[in-house]
Structures are given as C-alpha cells and as structure tokens.
Design a protein around this motif. Structure first.
Motif, short mmCIF file in Angstrom:
data_model
loop_
_atom_site.label_atom_id
_atom_site.label_comp_id
_atom_site.label_asym_id
_atom_site.label_seq_id
_atom_site.Cartn_x
_atom_site.Cartn_y
_atom_site.Cartn_z
N PRO A 288 0.78 -0.86 0.19
CA PRO A 288 0.48 -0.41 -0.07
C PRO A 288 0.51 1.83 0.68
O PRO A 288 1.80 1.42 0.22
CB PRO A 288 -0.83 -0.29 1.27
N LYS B 272 -5.68 -4.40 -3.65
CA LYS B 272 -6.49 -4.66 -3.17
C LYS B 272 -7.05 -5.97 -2.55
O LYS B 272 -6.41 -6.82 -1.29
CB LYS B 272 -7.47 -3.53 -2.99
N THR B 273 -6.53 -6.78 -3.59
CA THR B 273 -7.80 -8.10 -3.76
C THR B 273 -6.05 -9.02 -3.24
O THR B 273 -6.58 -9.53 -2.23
CB THR B 273 -8.59 -8.65 -5.00
N TYR C 51 -3.98 -8.36 -2.05
CA TYR C 51 -3.36 -7.79 -0.55
C TYR C 51 -3.84 -8.77 0.40
O TYR C 51 -3.63 -8.55 1.68
CB TYR C 51 -3.29 -6.68 -0.28
N ARG C 52 -4.41 -9.07 0.50
CA ARG C 52 -6.12 -9.56 1.70
C ARG C 52 -5.08 -10.97 1.70
O ARG C 52 -5.38 -11.24 3.33
CB ARG C 52 -7.47 -10.05 1.29
#
Length: 200
Positions: A140, A153-154, A156-157
């Motif tokens: 991020p 973001k997906t 990064y989960r």
C-alpha cells in the motif's frame, strides 16, 4: 581526686615498625616514565574488560535489545510463503526500522512472483529492487507519497498469512517473553519454533 589522673603524655612509647619503611609510590608507573614494573591492566586475564570495552561480547549489539516507544525490546523481521511458513528471518533491536533488513532478507531467497508487505515497506529503493528481480510489489502507498503506485487490494488480503505466523510464534513463551540474553540464543529459539510450525 585530681592527683590520681595521669597526664596524657605519661610513659607513652611509640610503636616500632614491624617492616622496613618503603615508599608506596616507588612501583607506580607515573605518566611518561615508562616504568615497566607496573601494568595498567588490573584484570586477571588480558581479555577481560568492562561491559563496553576490551572486545568482550557484551552490550546491546550482541543482545539485540533496543529502546523503542513501547520500551526495551527486540524485533523479529521475517519472510514467509503463502501458507505462513517462515523462509528466513533476522533478530534486531526494537528501535530498528523495517526497511533496513528488508533487502538482505529478500536477497537470501529466490525471486517470487509477488511480495506482500505493509506500508512500512513502501520505498522507491525496495520497489526498484523488486522490479530488478521480476517481483510485483503488493505494498500500500504511504499517505505522504506524491506519486502513487498501482496497488492490488484483492491480492493484499493474503498478507494476513504473516500475521498468523507471528501469532503462532508468540504461542511460545520463550519467544513471546524473551528469556535469552544473547541475540544468537534467542534467534535459535525462533528457528526451532519456526521449524516446528512448518511440520504442524
């Protein structure tokens, strides 16, 4: 009666010395004299010294204990795979930032397709290092950045894998509450715990 009192000097004799008189400063090496009869080393062994001198393995640099906002502590920097198995790690004093050991840790490993890390690892140097290795950084953007980089973001989960690894390491009381004085001994305990976690 006053006549029964003796004067203080009555029949008092001085004591004779038991040994021959000598000057105590005769054996002391005065500055600049070069007297070899006296040595400045007052230790039984030449290798001994104070906590910060003489090359003895003492002090914070051998204990990896530093002072941070939470007090004195130690920090574990590690890299895991997608399942949370520890691939490599290093122990540093608590005040050391996350970026300093990052390059060395990643250089020990073969390049991966992606690297998931939090915003503490958002730096142009690390992103360039990963690009040279063909690794896509999933990091991020720091809010202070002027130019933002693309961020998945997906993907990064999946970074919670490393958080779960830290949680499992802290199940070991020897790691959660550090009992080892030297950093090498503490790192050995971390390595044993990481190996057992891989088996489970």
């Amino acid at each position: 009666m006053p006549s029964d009192l003796w004067p203080a000097h009555h029949d008092l004799q001085s004591l004779s010395p038991l040994v021959a008189a000598r000057h105590l400063d005769a054996d002391v090496d005065r500055a600049g004299t070069g007297d070899a009869r006296w040595s400045a080393v007052d230790r039984q062994h030449d290798s001994q010294g104070t906590a910060r001198g003489g090359g003895r393995k003492r002090g914070a640099e051998f204990q990896a204990i530093g002072r941070s906002r939470g007090g004195r502590g130690t920090k574990i920097h590690l890299v895991t795979d997608g399942t949370g198995r520890v691939l490599t790690f290093v122990v540093t004093p608590g005040q050391m930032g996350d970026m300093r050991p990052a390059h060395d840790l990643l250089a020990r490993l073969p390049p991966s397709a992606k690297l998931l890390a939090d915003a503490a690892y958002d730096s142009n140097g690390l992103r360039a290092f990963l690009a040279e290795r063909g690794t896509l950084p999933v990091i991020p953007n720091n809010p202070t950045r002027r130019r933002f980089h693309p961020f998945d973001k997906t993907a990064y989960r999946a970074r919670n894998a490393i958080e779960r690894t830290f949680s499992r390491l802290k199940d070991w009381r020897r790691i959660h509450t550090r009992y080892n004085k030297l950093a090498n001994n503490f790192a050995s305990a971390v390595a044993i715990a990481a190996a057992i976690i891989c088996w489970c």
